[in-house]
Design a protein around this motif. Structure first.
Motif, PDB file in Angstrom:
ATOM      1  N   UNK A   1       0.774  -1.231   0.000  1.00  0.00           N
ATOM      2  CA  UNK A   1       0.000   0.000   0.000  1.00  0.00           C
ATOM      3  C   UNK A   1       0.803   1.277   0.000  1.00  0.00           C
ATOM      4  N   UNK A   2       2.135   1.194  -0.141  1.00  0.00           N
ATOM      5  CA  UNK A   2       2.968   2.411  -0.109  1.00  0.00           C
ATOM      6  C   UNK A   2       3.930   2.431  -1.295  1.00  0.00           C
ATOM      7  N   UNK A   3       3.580   3.131  -2.375  1.00  0.00           N
ATOM      8  CA  UNK A   3       4.518   3.258  -3.493  1.00  0.00           C
ATOM      9  C   UNK A   3       5.811   3.947  -3.056  1.00  0.00           C
ATOM     10  N   UNK A   4       6.911   3.519  -3.649  1.00  0.00           N
ATOM     11  CA  UNK A   4       8.216   4.105  -3.320  1.00  0.00           C
ATOM     12  C   UNK A   4       8.874   4.746  -4.539  1.00  0.00           C
ATOM     13  N   UNK A   5       8.121   4.924  -5.601  1.00  0.00           N
ATOM     14  CA  UNK A   5       8.679   5.555  -6.790  1.00  0.00           C
ATOM     15  C   UNK A   5       7.563   6.039  -7.685  1.00  0.00           C
ATOM     16  N   UNK A   6       7.923   6.441  -8.900  1.00  0.00           N
ATOM     17  CA  UNK A   6       6.932   6.932  -9.853  1.00  0.00           C
ATOM     18  C   UNK A   6       7.504   8.041 -10.711  1.00  0.00           C
ATOM     19  N   UNK A   7       6.732   9.098 -10.897  1.00  0.00           N
ATOM     20  CA  UNK A   7       7.150  10.210 -11.748  1.00  0.00           C
ATOM     21  C   UNK A   7       7.748  11.340 -10.928  1.00  0.00           C
ATOM     22  N   UNK A   8       8.907  11.814 -11.354  1.00  0.00           N
ATOM     23  CA  UNK A   8       9.555  12.996 -10.799  1.00  0.00           C
ATOM     24  C   UNK A   8       9.548  14.066 -11.885  1.00  0.00           C
ATOM     25  N   UNK A   9       9.155  15.270 -11.510  1.00  0.00           N
ATOM     26  CA  UNK A   9       9.145  16.386 -12.450  1.00  0.00           C
ATOM     27  C   UNK A   9      10.249  17.380 -12.101  1.00  0.00           C
TER      28      UNK A   9
ATOM     29  N   UNK B   1       9.023  -6.930 -23.955  1.00  0.00           N
ATOM     30  CA  UNK B   1      10.060  -7.828 -24.488  1.00  0.00           C
ATOM     31  C   UNK B   1      10.496  -8.845 -23.429  1.00  0.00           C
ATOM     32  N   UNK B   2       9.502  -9.471 -22.804  1.00  0.00           N
ATOM     33  CA  UNK B   2       9.772 -10.483 -21.800  1.00  0.00           C
ATOM     34  C   UNK B   2       8.919 -11.695 -22.094  1.00  0.00           C
ATOM     35  N   UNK B   3       9.145 -12.779 -21.372  1.00  0.00           N
ATOM     36  CA  UNK B   3       8.415 -14.020 -21.577  1.00  0.00           C
ATOM     37  C   UNK B   3       7.062 -13.958 -20.876  1.00  0.00           C
ATOM     38  N   UNK B   4       6.001 -14.267 -21.596  1.00  0.00           N
ATOM     39  CA  UNK B   4       4.657 -14.182 -21.025  1.00  0.00           C
ATOM     40  C   UNK B   4       4.494 -15.129 -19.841  1.00  0.00           C
ATOM     41  N   UNK B   5       5.114 -16.310 -19.893  1.00  0.00           N
ATOM     42  CA  UNK B   5       4.997 -17.261 -18.784  1.00  0.00           C
ATOM     43  C   UNK B   5       5.637 -16.703 -17.517  1.00  0.00           C
ATOM     44  N   UNK B   6       6.761 -16.027 -17.669  1.00  0.00           N
ATOM     45  CA  UNK B   6       7.423 -15.421 -16.515  1.00  0.00           C
ATOM     46  C   UNK B   6       6.583 -14.284 -15.955  1.00  0.00           C
ATOM     47  N   UNK B   7       6.039 -13.472 -16.858  1.00  0.00           N
ATOM     48  CA  UNK B   7       5.191 -12.358 -16.423  1.00  0.00           C
ATOM     49  C   UNK B   7       3.971 -12.878 -15.676  1.00  0.00           C
ATOM     50  N   UNK B   8       3.405 -13.961 -16.155  1.00  0.00           N
ATOM     51  CA  UNK B   8       2.214 -14.540 -15.541  1.00  0.00           C
ATOM     52  C   UNK B   8       2.528 -15.200 -14.201  1.00  0.00           C
ATOM     53  N   UNK B   9       3.774 -15.622 -13.991  1.00  0.00           N
ATOM     54  CA  UNK B   9       4.121 -16.407 -12.808  1.00  0.00           C
ATOM     55  C   UNK B   9       4.286 -15.576 -11.543  1.00  0.00           C
ATOM     56  N   UNK B  10       4.427 -14.272 -11.690  1.00  0.00           N
ATOM     57  CA  UNK B  10       4.632 -13.425 -10.509  1.00  0.00           C
ATOM     58  C   UNK B  10       3.359 -12.671 -10.164  1.00  0.00           C
ATOM     59  N   UNK B  11       3.150 -12.380  -8.877  1.00  0.00           N
ATOM     60  CA  UNK B  11       1.944 -11.634  -8.483  1.00  0.00           C
ATOM     61  C   UNK B  11       1.884 -10.280  -9.187  1.00  0.00           C
ATOM     62  N   UNK B  12       0.676  -9.832  -9.462  1.00  0.00           N
ATOM     63  CA  UNK B  12       0.520  -8.543 -10.132  1.00  0.00           C
ATOM     64  C   UNK B  12       0.975  -7.403  -9.228  1.00  0.00           C
ATOM     65  N   UNK B  13       1.242  -6.279  -9.830  1.00  0.00           N
ATOM     66  CA  UNK B  13       1.562  -5.065  -9.091  1.00  0.00           C
ATOM     67  C   UNK B  13       0.285  -4.257  -8.906  1.00  0.00           C
ATOM     68  N   UNK B  14       0.118  -3.653  -7.744  1.00  0.00           N
ATOM     69  CA  UNK B  14      -1.021  -2.768  -7.536  1.00  0.00           C
ATOM     70  C   UNK B  14      -0.614  -1.372  -7.987  1.00  0.00           C
ATOM     71  N   UNK B  15      -0.964  -1.034  -9.234  1.00  0.00           N
ATOM     72  CA  UNK B  15      -0.600   0.266  -9.775  1.00  0.00           C
ATOM     73  C   UNK B  15      -1.313   1.358  -8.987  1.00  0.00           C
ATOM     74  N   UNK B  16      -0.569   2.400  -8.626  1.00  0.00           N
ATOM     75  CA  UNK B  16      -1.091   3.383  -7.673  1.00  0.00           C
ATOM     76  C   UNK B  16      -0.406   4.718  -7.916  1.00  0.00           C
ATOM     77  N   UNK B  17      -1.169   5.706  -8.390  1.00  0.00           N
ATOM     78  CA  UNK B  17      -0.555   7.007  -8.712  1.00  0.00           C
ATOM     79  C   UNK B  17      -0.398   7.920  -7.497  1.00  0.00           C
ATOM     80  N   UNK B  18      -0.968   7.580  -6.359  1.00  0.00           N
ATOM     81  CA  UNK B  18      -0.910   8.463  -5.201  1.00  0.00           C
ATOM     82  C   UNK B  18       0.372   8.267  -4.387  1.00  0.00           C
TER      83      UNK B  18
END
Length: 394
Positions: free
Chosen positions: A278-286, A332-349
């Motif tokens: 629940x705590x993003x540690x990165x993202x966009x810097x302006x 440009x990665x393997x779909x099986x590898x991408x599918x094998x890891x838990x999803x990321x909770x995308x969060x702009x806040x």
């Protein structure tokens, strides 16, 4: 691909962080925007000081969460798919976003936004340029790069302290349920996870001191008898971190997706903790070009990014096999590898106090000047632009 896509790749070896930061600080005065400074609260700057925030179609009360909410089960802010709607700029803008990679899953919202034409719908011609943070930071401060997809690392804090007009303006992700990306230890003979003590042990990491992982590492170390100042850091290449842990070259390591899968449930290894849920540690810097010189474009860029999250990453995006195949091709990665890891909770806040906690960890590592007071949050964070993008009046 749709949209006006351009790819650009940086070249040459990455400069050591310490040298890059030193060079950045020497040029801080020359690079800083004439609008640098925070007006006392980090928000009142140039044209952005009087910008009106209006309700946005498709973004209701769910488009904002209390920044002070650090609960692990906090649902991230969301608008309806397709929202916030595009509001094309009167004139096209060319923007460059620097990022350390184009293949990691956490970069997916930017890559998808570019491919699906979300930036173009705002009147933005965006280039994603691969550059490590130390190289991109002085370019961001000068306006040669408009935004940086990275994290408020120690190098960023040192740059702001030296005069750079840079703010963290949007989050990226927090780990999803089941993720074990983080700190792993190699157990000694007869040792269980409950018996692990990390004091004085060697830690393998790709970045070394000054990375945002210092904060979650500090939390894990508190539980396992160590602290950041007593860890022996060994900086390794991405392909060498796991190898060093397996052959005993290091006692612990920070393992990323999907590398930790290689030791998960394997005897002799223990997961000690990762990024706080629940705590993003990165993202966009302006830098100054989007903070103050062209705030309209800064808001437009965030609007496209947030719309991409709401449209393509709002829930379990890995449940859609066709989308995973599409995303794997883009990254440009393997779909099986991408599918094998838990999803990321995308969060702009951005959560309240995150940069305070990061700076405390950097100081414990010796990555920022201990004699300087921590930078207050208004010097490091500006939530105003994403609040405007979703129509939330604080």
């Amino acid at each position: 691909m749709t949209g006006r896509t351009r790819w650009s790749f940086g070249c040459g070896p990455a400069a050591p962080v310490a040298l890059a930061v030193a060079a950045a600080l020497l040029t801080a005065t020359a690079c800083s925007s004439p609008h640098a400074g925070d007006g006392g609260d980090g928000r009142a700057r140039s044209e952005g000081a009087t910008r009106a925030i209006r309700p946005v179609e498709g973004c209701g009360t769910g488009a904002w969460t209390d920044p002070a909410d650090l609960s692990a089960d906090r649902a991230p802010a969301r608008c309806r798919p397709g929202a916030p709607p595009a509001a094309p700029l009167a004139e096209h803008r060319r923007l460059t976003i620097a990022t350390g990679t184009l293949s990691a899953e956490y970069v997916a919202p930017l890559v998808v936004a570019l491919d699906k034409g979300e930036f173009a719908r705002e009147g933005l011609d965006v280039t994603l340029k691969v550059l490590p943070t130390p190289e991109a930071l002085p370019l961001l401060a000068k306006g040669d790069v408009d935004a940086l997809w990275a994290a408020p690392e120690a190098a960023v804090m040192n740059g702001v302290r030296g005069g750079f007009d840079i703010r963290w303006v949007a989050g990226n992700f927090s780990p999803g349920p089941g993720s074990k990306s983080g700190l792993w230890a190699r157990l000694k003979d007869g040792e269980s996870a409950a018996d692990v003590t990390l004091s004085g042990r060697r830690l393998g990491t790709m970045i070394g001191k000054g990375s945002v992982i210092a904060y979650p590492m500090e939390k894990a170390l508190e539980r396992y008898g160590g602290d950041l100042s007593r860890i022996q850091y060994q900086q390794l290449g991405s392909a060498d971190v796991l190898t060093a842990l397996e052959n005993g070259g290091v006692d612990s390591a920070w393992l990323l997706d999907p590398v930790w899968r290689r030791v998960d449930d394997k005897p002799g290894y223990a997961f000690l903790g990762g990024q706080p849920a629940g705590e993003p540690l990165g993202g966009l810097l302006y830098g100054p070009s989007l903070l103050s010189e062209d705030t309209d474009a800064g808001v437009a860029l965030l609007r496209a990014y947030i719309r991409t999250v709401n449209t393509y990453f709002a829930s379990d995006y890995k449940a859609d096999a066709a989308f995973v195949t599409y995303l794997a091709k883009l990254l440009k990665t393997d779909a099986a590898i991408l599918r094998s890891t838990p999803l990321l909770r995308m969060d702009w806040e951005i959560r309240s106090g995150t940069t305070d906690r990061l700076q405390a960890a950097y100081e414990a590592q010796g990555a920022v000047p201990g004699s300087s007071p921590p930078l207050p949050e208004p010097r490091t964070v500006d939530r105003r632009l994403y609040e405007e993008a979703v129509g939330h009046h604080p």
